[in-house]
Design a protein around this motif. Structure first.
Motif, PDB file in Angstrom:
ATOM      1  N   GLU A  35      39.404  38.993  49.027  1.00 39.38           N
ATOM      2  CA  GLU A  35      39.122  39.871  47.893  1.00 39.38           C
ATOM      3  C   GLU A  35      39.299  39.135  46.574  1.00 39.38           C
ATOM      4  O   GLU A  35      38.482  39.270  45.657  1.00 39.38           O
ATOM      5  CB  GLU A  35      40.030  41.102  47.924  1.00 39.38           C
ATOM      6  N   ALA A  36      40.356  38.335  46.478  1.00 40.30           N
ATOM      7  CA  ALA A  36      40.618  37.627  45.227  1.00 40.30           C
ATOM      8  C   ALA A  36      39.495  36.643  44.913  1.00 40.30           C
ATOM      9  O   ALA A  36      39.064  36.525  43.758  1.00 40.30           O
ATOM     10  CB  ALA A  36      41.954  36.898  45.316  1.00 40.30           C
ATOM     11  N   GLU A  37      39.010  35.928  45.920  1.00 37.39           N
ATOM     12  CA  GLU A  37      37.948  34.958  45.669  1.00 37.39           C
ATOM     13  C   GLU A  37      36.636  35.662  45.326  1.00 37.39           C
ATOM     14  O   GLU A  37      35.888  35.221  44.453  1.00 37.39           O
ATOM     15  CB  GLU A  37      37.775  34.038  46.877  1.00 37.39           C
ATOM     16  N   ALA A  38      36.361  36.773  46.003  1.00 42.11           N
ATOM     17  CA  ALA A  38      35.157  37.542  45.691  1.00 42.11           C
ATOM     18  C   ALA A  38      35.240  38.131  44.286  1.00 42.11           C
ATOM     19  O   ALA A  38      34.232  38.171  43.559  1.00 42.11           O
ATOM     20  CB  ALA A  38      34.954  38.653  46.722  1.00 42.11           C
ATOM     21  N   ARG A  39      36.417  38.574  43.896  1.00 40.84           N
ATOM     22  CA  ARG A  39      36.566  39.117  42.543  1.00 40.84           C
ATOM     23  C   ARG A  39      36.439  38.021  41.491  1.00 40.84           C
ATOM     24  O   ARG A  39      35.884  38.260  40.410  1.00 40.84           O
ATOM     25  CB  ARG A  39      37.897  39.866  42.415  1.00 40.84           C
ATOM     26  N   PHE A  40      36.936  36.824  41.795  1.00 35.13           N
ATOM     27  CA  PHE A  40      36.699  35.731  40.854  1.00 35.13           C
ATOM     28  C   PHE A  40      35.206  35.514  40.661  1.00 35.13           C
ATOM     29  O   PHE A  40      34.727  35.375  39.519  1.00 35.13           O
ATOM     30  CB  PHE A  40      37.331  34.428  41.344  1.00 35.13           C
TER      31      PHE A  40
ATOM     32  N   THR B  78      36.609  43.973  30.082  1.00 30.87           N
ATOM     33  CA  THR B  78      37.737  44.547  30.814  1.00 30.87           C
ATOM     34  C   THR B  78      37.584  44.261  32.302  1.00 30.87           C
ATOM     35  O   THR B  78      38.555  43.912  32.990  1.00 30.87           O
ATOM     36  CB  THR B  78      37.828  46.056  30.562  1.00 30.87           C
ATOM     37  N   GLN B  79      36.360  44.391  32.794  1.00 34.51           N
ATOM     38  CA  GLN B  79      36.084  44.086  34.199  1.00 34.51           C
ATOM     39  C   GLN B  79      36.289  42.593  34.484  1.00 34.51           C
ATOM     40  O   GLN B  79      36.934  42.222  35.467  1.00 34.51           O
ATOM     41  CB  GLN B  79      34.639  44.468  34.539  1.00 34.51           C
ATOM     42  N   ILE B  80      35.753  41.748  33.631  1.00 33.76           N
ATOM     43  CA  ILE B  80      35.857  40.297  33.840  1.00 33.76           C
ATOM     44  C   ILE B  80      37.315  39.851  33.825  1.00 33.76           C
ATOM     45  O   ILE B  80      37.767  39.118  34.723  1.00 33.76           O
ATOM     46  CB  ILE B  80      35.062  39.549  32.754  1.00 33.76           C
ATOM     47  N   ILE B  81      38.064  40.279  32.815  1.00 34.07           N
ATOM     48  CA  ILE B  81      39.469  39.883  32.705  1.00 34.07           C
ATOM     49  C   ILE B  81      40.266  40.414  33.886  1.00 34.07           C
ATOM     50  O   ILE B  81      41.110  39.703  34.457  1.00 34.07           O
ATOM     51  CB  ILE B  81      40.054  40.368  31.367  1.00 34.07           C
ATOM     52  N   GLY B  82      39.996  41.645  34.293  1.00 33.93           N
ATOM     53  CA  GLY B  82      40.688  42.212  35.453  1.00 33.93           C
ATOM     54  C   GLY B  82      40.431  41.410  36.716  1.00 33.93           C
ATOM     55  O   GLY B  82      41.353  41.150  37.512  1.00 33.93           O
ATOM     56  N   ASP B  83      39.190  40.985  36.927  1.00 30.48           N
ATOM     57  CA  ASP B  83      38.861  40.194  38.111  1.00 30.48           C
ATOM     58  C   ASP B  83      39.516  38.826  38.066  1.00 30.48           C
ATOM     59  O   ASP B  83      40.071  38.353  39.063  1.00 30.48           O
ATOM     60  CB  ASP B  83      37.340  40.039  38.232  1.00 30.48           C
TER      61      ASP B  83
ATOM     62  N   ASN C 205      40.168  28.604  43.264  1.00 27.98           N
ATOM     63  CA  ASN C 205      41.559  28.865  43.618  1.00 27.98           C
ATOM     64  C   ASN C 205      42.247  29.472  42.399  1.00 27.98           C
ATOM     65  O   ASN C 205      41.594  29.809  41.414  1.00 27.98           O
ATOM     66  CB  ASN C 205      42.242  27.579  44.091  1.00 27.98           C
ATOM     67  N   ARG C 206      43.561  29.608  42.475  1.00 26.76           N
ATOM     68  CA  ARG C 206      44.255  30.298  41.385  1.00 26.76           C
ATOM     69  C   ARG C 206      44.118  29.549  40.066  1.00 26.76           C
ATOM     70  O   ARG C 206      44.063  30.161  38.992  1.00 26.76           O
ATOM     71  CB  ARG C 206      45.726  30.533  41.736  1.00 26.76           C
ATOM     72  N   TRP C 207      44.029  28.219  40.118  1.00 31.83           N
ATOM     73  CA  TRP C 207      43.927  27.448  38.888  1.00 31.83           C
ATOM     74  C   TRP C 207      42.529  27.564  38.285  1.00 31.83           C
ATOM     75  O   TRP C 207      42.383  27.575  37.055  1.00 31.83           O
ATOM     76  CB  TRP C 207      44.284  25.992  39.166  1.00 31.83           C
ATOM     77  N   THR C 208      41.534  27.665  39.132  1.00 30.83           N
ATOM     78  CA  THR C 208      40.175  27.926  38.646  1.00 30.83           C
ATOM     79  C   THR C 208      40.141  29.243  37.897  1.00 30.83           C
ATOM     80  O   THR C 208      39.593  29.343  36.793  1.00 30.83           O
ATOM     81  CB  THR C 208      39.183  27.988  39.822  1.00 30.83           C
TER      82      THR C 208
END
Length: 556
Positions: free
Chosen positions: A139-144, A182-187, A206-209
């Motif tokens: 989910e985190a990678e898809a949201r990025f 707001t959507q972009i920053i949240g993702d 990854n988290r640093w990206t």
């Protein structure tokens, strides 16, 4: 729930793709497999995530080909060849209108990417074989990636419809910039919080990206607010208003997150001996050290980058790994470099075989070996001389290896990676945040590691810093971003967000190597208008959905 509006031909496109990102090779055929039966195993989700990534470089108007025309065109770095015609070149000379086919392709492609991300996120909620921590990772990678696609759309079109679930066929209106960001920053925040140091794929986010992109968004919003970007258009179209932005809070947030990336991430600036490997096709291991995200290709399928599209020295792709000459560097870019800066003669070159200097005997063309691969060496540019041959004035930053040494892909194809976010960019973003939070001395220190690796011979860093010093820090920052990040799809947005694009184009010297550079600059000056900081919403999309509002002035 808002639903995406696509052409009927797109409704069955699903997650199929012809991209060849490393790892991202087998895509989910949405037209032959239903989501209910597909999303079960981790391999299923890996394939689906690769389909999301594939939109970054899968076809025309992605980073594969075309998007650089949107993001570098209408700037002071490159100018279109006036002899080239078509809607793609309108993006370089500022003559694009509401019926531009390339802009429409870009709109469709990145909304398709958003749709794929939303489908994956939705399916993670169902029954599947993933452990909870793996669900979170996907989910985190898809949201990025969803944030990545929305960022590109918002920076080019302004407000766009925001979709947070998979759907097709509705008539949603455009949301304003506050809702979109707001959507972009949240993702990006979610990805920053939940991803690990490595993503699902080696070459993925990854988290640093996520942190680097989050910091860049904060800087973007702060600069747009400070410099009243698009303010004269807000009365006509309020949805593209930056008035809601707290620029001081944004700069502080940028400083804090970028400080984390600079000080704690495993990424680093390549040293002087390895700097050029960032742009050499086969030096991927070096690129992984500095690049937090790349549009990546692999040499294990026939669907790879076409060498003609790479911003490499001009030449035959099948014999020397050269490119077409569809755009030229500006003389302003050339003059921005000091003689002691090796980037100038790496980024602005001549052709591989200028004016048939070596005839048909390719063995006469100089070559070099880098990481075990042979590369032809281009001629030097014509420098400050104007009215010279087009063969001595090329965008030569990227280098494709000798195509005759390949076996698994065609001679006119390559596997050149395109950097999207690297540590030099992070350092310059951090410098910007430091300056706007009151630390100009600290901000200027961020220039040092970027510059010290590009010193020619025994020239001192002090000497180069003195040559590049500007009392106006923002002026120096923009010049350094241009020198370091030229041809990397940053310039147009930089000029827009600092409120300088119209002034810059109007004052751009009509000079260059070949005479047609001056002609191309004059065409840009004739066509450019300040309202073109926003691309037009494709008229075909408005015809399908009348609730989509056209950007200001285009509708008049």
């Amino acid at each position: 729930m808002k639903r995406l509006l696509f052409y009927a031909s797109l409704l069955t496109a699903g997650l199929s793709s012809s991209s060849c990102i490393d790892d991202f090779l087998t895509q989910y055929p949405y037209s032959t497999t239903s989501p209910e039966t597909f999303f079960k195993t981790e391999d299923d989700f890996r394939q689906a995530l690769s389909g999301c990534y594939s939109m970054i470089n899968s076809s025309q108007m992605s980073y594969y080909y075309g998007l650089i025309y949107v993001l570098e065109g209408c700037s002071d770095e490159i100018v279109g060849n006036p002899a080239s015609t078509g809607t793609l070149y309108d993006l370089l000379r500022g003559s694009y209108q509401t019926d531009n086919a390339e802009i429409h392709n870009f709109w469709i492609l990145f909304f398709r990417g958003i749709s794929r991300c939303n489908t994956l996120i939705e399916q993670l909620k169902g029954e599947n074989d993933l452990a909870p921590e793996r669900r979170t990772a996907y989910e985190a990678e898809a949201r990025f990636l969803r944030g990545f696609f929305y960022l590109h759309l918002a920076q080019t079109f302004g407000g766009v419809p925001v979709y947070d679930a998979p759907a097709v066929g509705s008539t949603a209106a455009r949301d304003n910039l506050e809702r979109v960001y707001t959507q972009i920053i949240g993702d990006f925040k979610y990805a920053w919080d939940e991803l690990e140091d490595a993503g699902v794929f080696k070459s993925g986010a990854n988290r640093w990206t996520a942190a680097a992109y989050l910091g860049s968004v904060y800087n973007y919003l702060a600069s747009c607010k400070r410099y009243d970007v698009g303010k004269e258009l807000v009365g006509i179209q309020p949805l593209n208003d930056f008035g809601w932005v707290d620029e001081e809070a944004m700069s502080l947030a940028a400083r804090d997150v970028l400080k984390e990336v600079v000080e704690k991430s495993p990424y680093e600036l390549l040293d002087k001996n390895n700097y050029r490997k960032l742009y050499y096709e086969m030096s991927k291991e070096a690129q992984y050290k500095e690049c937090l995200l790349m549009a990546e290709y692999a040499e294990n399928t026939k669907h790879c980058m076409v060498s003609y599209y790479v911003l490499s020295p001009v030449g035959d792709a099948k014999t020397v790994g050269g490119s077409y000459q569809r755009m030229f560097p500006t003389m302003k870019l050339y003059r921005s470099y000091d003689n002691a800066d090796v980037r100038r003669d790496c980024n602005i070159t001549g052709a591989y075989n200028p004016n048939n200097r070596y005839g048909s005997d390719l063995s006469k063309i100089p070559s070099e070996t880098v990481d075990g691969y042979r590369y032809y060496v281009p001629a030097e540019s014509s420098g400050v001389a104007s009215g010279t041959s087009t063969a001595l004035w090329c965008t030569g930053k990227f280098r494709v290896s000798d195509p005759k040494e390949r076996s698994s892909i065609s001679a006119n194809q390559c596997v050149m990676n395109y950097p999207l976010m690297r540590m030099a960019e992070v350092r310059l973003q951090y410098a910007e945040a430091l300056y706007f939070t009151g630390d100009e001395s600290g901000a200027r220190k961020q220039f040092d590691p970027v510059r010290e690796r590009v010193l020619a011979g025994d020239v001192s860093l002090k000497k180069l810093n003195e040559a590049y010093y500007r009392s106006d820090f923002v002026e120096e920052l923009l010049e350094e971003r241009g020198r370091e990040l030229c041809y990397e799809s940053k310039r147009k947005i930089d000029l827009i967000r600092f409120g300088r694009i119209t002034e810059t184009i109007e004052e751009l010297p009509s000079e260059g190597g070949p005479n047609n550079v001056a002609v191309g600059i004059d065409l840009l000056k004739d066509n450019w208008r300040s309202y073109k900081i926003w691309l037009p919403v494709p008229q075909l999309e408005i015809d399908l959905n009348p609730n989509l509002e056209q950007n200001a002035v285009y509708a008049d």
